[in-house]
Design an enzyme around this catalytic site. Structure first.
Site, mmCIF file in Angstrom:
data_model
loop_
_atom_site.group_PDB
_atom_site.id
_atom_site.type_symbol
_atom_site.label_atom_id
_atom_site.label_comp_id
_atom_site.label_asym_id
_atom_site.label_seq_id
_atom_site.Cartn_x
_atom_site.Cartn_y
_atom_site.Cartn_z
ATOM 1 N N SER A 143 1.238 3.320 -2.464
ATOM 2 C CA SER A 143 2.637 2.946 -2.194
ATOM 3 C C SER A 143 3.546 3.554 -3.248
ATOM 4 C CB SER A 143 2.786 1.429 -2.229
ATOM 5 O OG SER A 143 4.162 1.066 -2.291
ATOM 6 N N TYR A 156 1.474 -7.374 -6.835
ATOM 7 C CA TYR A 156 1.234 -6.360 -5.793
ATOM 8 C C TYR A 156 1.252 -4.934 -6.339
ATOM 9 C CZ TYR A 156 2.667 -3.414 -1.829
ATOM 10 O OH TYR A 156 2.785 -2.402 -0.900
ATOM 11 N N LYS A 160 -1.435 -1.444 -6.003
ATOM 12 C CA LYS A 160 -1.121 -0.150 -5.372
ATOM 13 C C LYS A 160 -1.317 0.989 -6.376
ATOM 14 C CE LYS A 160 -0.502 -1.472 -1.248
ATOM 15 N NZ LYS A 160 -1.463 -1.017 -0.200
HETATM 16 C C1 RM4 Z 1 6.078 -1.374 -0.552
HETATM 17 C C2 RM4 Z 1 7.515 -1.302 -1.073
HETATM 18 C C3 RM4 Z 1 8.442 -1.873 -0.035
HETATM 19 C C4 RM4 Z 1 7.998 -3.277 0.368
HETATM 20 C C5 RM4 Z 1 6.526 -3.286 0.742
HETATM 21 C C6 RM4 Z 1 6.021 -4.683 1.009
HETATM 22 O O1 RM4 Z 1 5.196 -0.921 -1.514
HETATM 23 O O2 RM4 Z 1 7.599 -2.070 -2.251
HETATM 24 O O3 RM4 Z 1 9.777 -1.893 -0.518
HETATM 25 O O4 RM4 Z 1 8.791 -3.719 1.453
HETATM 26 O O5 RM4 Z 1 5.763 -2.720 -0.290
#
Ligand code: RM4
Length: 253
Positions: A143, A156, A160
C-alpha cells in the site's frame, strides 16, 4: 491474452481489489481460485464472472491468519486446477482506530491478517511453485501506507510496510527458482475496507484533493498493473514496488 492457460490464485477474492484481479485474470485467459472469508454469495459472484470468461473457477473459504488455511488453499486449488502459476496475496483489513486507546486485540488481528496471513500464503504458494519447477509470479498487495502514515492506521501501516519488505526478501530467496515477487502499492481505493471512513464528506474531499488525477481509485484500477506483474511482460521484474495511487504519494504541493 496475457495469462492464457495459467492458473491464478487470489486471497480475499470475493470483494474489492481481489475480486477485480480474479475476474481480470480470467479475462486474460487464466483459471482462477479465490480464498475468501464471510459471505459465500459474494464469493459466488466472483466465480460467476470467472466462468462467464470461459475459465475454471474455485472458491476456498478460510481465514488467512490461520497457518493451515494456506496449505489447504494451495492443495485444493492445485487438485482442482492443476497447479499455481500466479499468486496474489491480497486479503487485508484496516479497522481505523485512534492510537492512544487502540485495543491490543485490534492490533493483533490486523497484524495476523495483513502480515502473518500474507507470509503463510506466500510461503505455501512458493513451496508449490518450487515443486512445479516452472517458476511463477507472486504479487502482494502492500500500500501507499507502506511509505507514509495515517493517524488512525498505526496498527495497519506497519503491516503494509512489512508486506513490501516480505516481497523484497522473497524475491531474493525465490529468484533461483524463477519465481518473481513484487508488491503493488494502492493509494486510496474505494472498497469495503474504507467505505465507512470515506463516508465522511470531509475525509473524502481531502483524499480526493490529495490526488493529482482528481479521483479516488477503484478496484479495476489495480487489474492492469497486476496483469503486468503476473505476465511475462514483467519477466525481468522482481523485488519491485509499483504505486497505483493516482499520484497521491508525490503530491506535497
Ligand atoms: C490504504 C490507504 C487508504 C485507506 C486504506 C484503508 O492503504 O491508507 O487511504 O483508505 O488503506
Amino acid at each position: 491474452m496475457l495469462l492464457e492457460g495459467k492458473t491464478v490464485l487470489v486471497t480475499g477474492g470475493s470483494a474489492g481489489i481481489g475480486q477485480a484481479i480474479a475476474i481480470g485474470a480470467a479475462r486474460q485467459g487464466a483459471d482462477v481460485a479465490i480464498n475468501f472469508v464471510g459471505d459465500d454469495s459474494k464469493a459466488q459472484e466472483t466465480l460467476v464472472q470467472v466462468r462467464q470468461a470461459g475459465r475454471k473457477a474455485l472458491a476456498v473459504k478460510g481465514d488467512v491468519a490461520i497457518p493451515e488455511t494456506a496449505d489447504r488453499f494451495i492443495a485444493e486449488a492445485t487438485d482442482a486446477l492443476g497447479g499455481v502459476d500466479v499468486f496474489v496475496s491480497n486479503a487485508g483489513i484496516c479497522p481505523f482506530h485512534a492510537f492512544l486507546d487502540m485495543p491490543p486485540e485490534t492490533v493483533d488481528r490486523t497484524v495476523q491478517v495483513n502480515l502473518l496471513g500474507a507470509y503463510y500464503m506466500v510461503q505455501a504458494a512458493a513451496r508449490q511453485m518450487v515443486s512445479q519447477k516452472r517458476g511463477g509470479s507472486i504479487i502482494a498487495m502492500s500500500s501507499i501506507s507502506a511509505l507514509v502514515g495515517g493517524e488512525f492506521q498505526t496498527h495497519y501501516t506497519p503491516t503494509k510496510a512489512g508486506v513490501l519488505s516480505l516481497m523484497q526478501s522473497a524475491a531474493i530467496a525465490l529468484g533461483k527458482h524463477g519465481i518473481r515477487c513484487n508488491a503493488l502499492l494502492p493509494g486510496t481505493i474505494e472498497t469495503d475496507i474504507n467505505r465507512e471512513d470515506l463516508s465522511d464528506p470531509r475525509k473524502r474531499e481531502y483524499m480526493e484533493s490529495r490526488t493529482p488525477l482528481g479521483r479516488l481509485g477503484e478496484p479495476e484500477d489495480l487489474v492492469g498493473p497486476a496483469m503486468f506483474l503476473a505476465s511475462d511482460m514483467a519477466r525481468y521484474v522482481t523485488g519491485a514496488a509499483l504505486l497505483v495511487d493516482g499520484g497521491m504519494y508525490v503530491n506535497l504541493q
